[in-house]
Enzyme design. Structure first.
Site, mmCIF file in Angstrom:
data_model
loop_
_atom_site.group_PDB
_atom_site.id
_atom_site.type_symbol
_atom_site.label_atom_id
_atom_site.label_comp_id
_atom_site.label_asym_id
_atom_site.label_seq_id
_atom_site.Cartn_x
_atom_site.Cartn_y
_atom_site.Cartn_z
ATOM 1 C CB CYS A 19 -16.993 11.663 -12.195
ATOM 2 S SG CYS A 19 -16.443 10.039 -12.779
ATOM 3 C CE LYS A 22 -15.605 9.012 -8.241
ATOM 4 N NZ LYS A 22 -14.141 9.039 -8.105
ATOM 5 C CG ASP A 50 -3.476 3.250 -4.149
ATOM 6 O OD1 ASP A 50 -2.705 3.954 -4.806
ATOM 7 O OD2 ASP A 50 -3.238 2.888 -2.978
#
Length: 330
Positions: A19, A22, A50
């Protein structure tokens, strides 16, 4: 599991760390502006970003859809598969949903790494998905010079009981269900090969109970803490909800060894980008650089950030009426 031979250290085949690799949040927001959302049936999945898309369907239910894949964060293939699956499933729990089925997403350097390792990755994903009661039914793979793995997950939710980025309100406490520091420990692991079992245990833990507990207590605002760090995800939630988020830095929990990793220079590029992104919107008062980096640390399969109190989760701050800055860290 038998450790991989040094020549097969998976993290050495990745330019970034899961992550932490990203696309930067500010850049991503510019790219996707105007390209998401549409239709009254789409309840989540628009401009706020979201954690999963949610669409109302017949019978008083909603279908949940999300996808998450990334580069290796640990060298053990089985553990990486477990971590990647827990990370993808977290998006469903973060909106108050229940996962039903998943598909594998695999990129694999066939000429550099044996197919048996890819099988171990997917076996890890299968085992964690099974714990979630979510069967994996096939998927898609490509020959890729950089290994990547994750899941596309389909789930269900009650359309009238969702956890949303814009569902937080001034006056509510902020709770965090997993400690921070995963990103800097993973960076140390990639650089040195040192293994951190407690970090692996944290990353492979499902957020199912936390999501259910939030729903049972009437919470409407939540998100999970992943690649944009605690401050990045909190900024998105406070911005969407029209509030200012106040963080009590001394109340934020960290994994053992996280502070030492920062002091020793093991800070992912994604963590520094996160801090750069939120800094113009944050009043840090007298918070030192080391603490700022930890609060912005790019997490993999982190916990839920909840606008409310749930059992076992420390309260790390509160939401207040909007002020000059969106975040206040003291």
């Amino acid at each position: 599991m038998t450790p991989l031979a040094p020549a097969a250290r998976l993290t050495q085949y990745a330019h970034g760390g899961d992550c932490a690799s990203k696309i930067p949040a500010a850049e991503l927001e510019r790219v996707v502006t105007g390209l998401t959302g549409g239709g009254d049936a789409l309840l989540l999945g628009g401009a706020d970003g979201d954690d999963a898309a949610v669409m109302r369907i017949r019978g008083g239910r909603a279908v949940v859809s999300t996808a998450d894949f990334s580069t290796p964060v640990v060298d053990d293939a089985y553990d990486w598969g477990r971590i990647a699956a827990a990370n993808a499933l977290s998006d469903v729990y973060a909106i108050g949903g229940e996962p039903l089925m998943a598909l594998n997403l695999l990129g694999w350097p066939r000429d550099a790494l044996p197919a048996e390792l890819a099988r171990e990755v997917m076996r890890g994903g299968r085992d964690v998905a099974a714990l979630a009661g979510c069967p994996i039914a096939g998927g898609h793979s490509v020959d890729d010079p950089e290994p990547k793995y994750g899941l596309a997950v389909t789930g269900v939710a009650d359309p009238d009981r969702l956890l949303r980025l814009d569902g937080a309100r001034p006056g509510l406490p902020l709770s965090l269900t997993k400690p921070l520091g995963i990103g800097v420990l993973n960076a140390r692991h990639k650089a040195t090969g040192e293994v951190f079992p407690h970090a692996v245990e944290t990353m492979t833990a499902l957020n199912a109970d936390a999501g259910l507990a939030a729903l049972e207590r009437g919470v409407t605002g939540a998100t999970d803490v992943t690649g944009f760090g605690l401050l990045g995800h909190l900024y998105k939630m406070a911005r969407a909800s029209g509030a200012t988020a106040v963080v009590n830095a001394s109340a934020v929990p960290y994994l053992d060894g996280a502070r030492a990793a920062v002091r020793d220079g093991f800070v992912p590029g994604g963590t520094r980008r996160n801090l750069s992104w939120v800094s113009p919107h944050t009043d840090f008062r007298r918070i030192a650089e080391e603490e700022r980096l930890l609060l912005a640390d790019a997490q993999t399969s982190g916990g839920l950030l909840v606008a409310g109190e749930i059992p076992g989760a420390p309260v790390i701050g509160e939401l207040v009426a909007p002020g000059r800055r969106t975040l206040l860290v003291r």
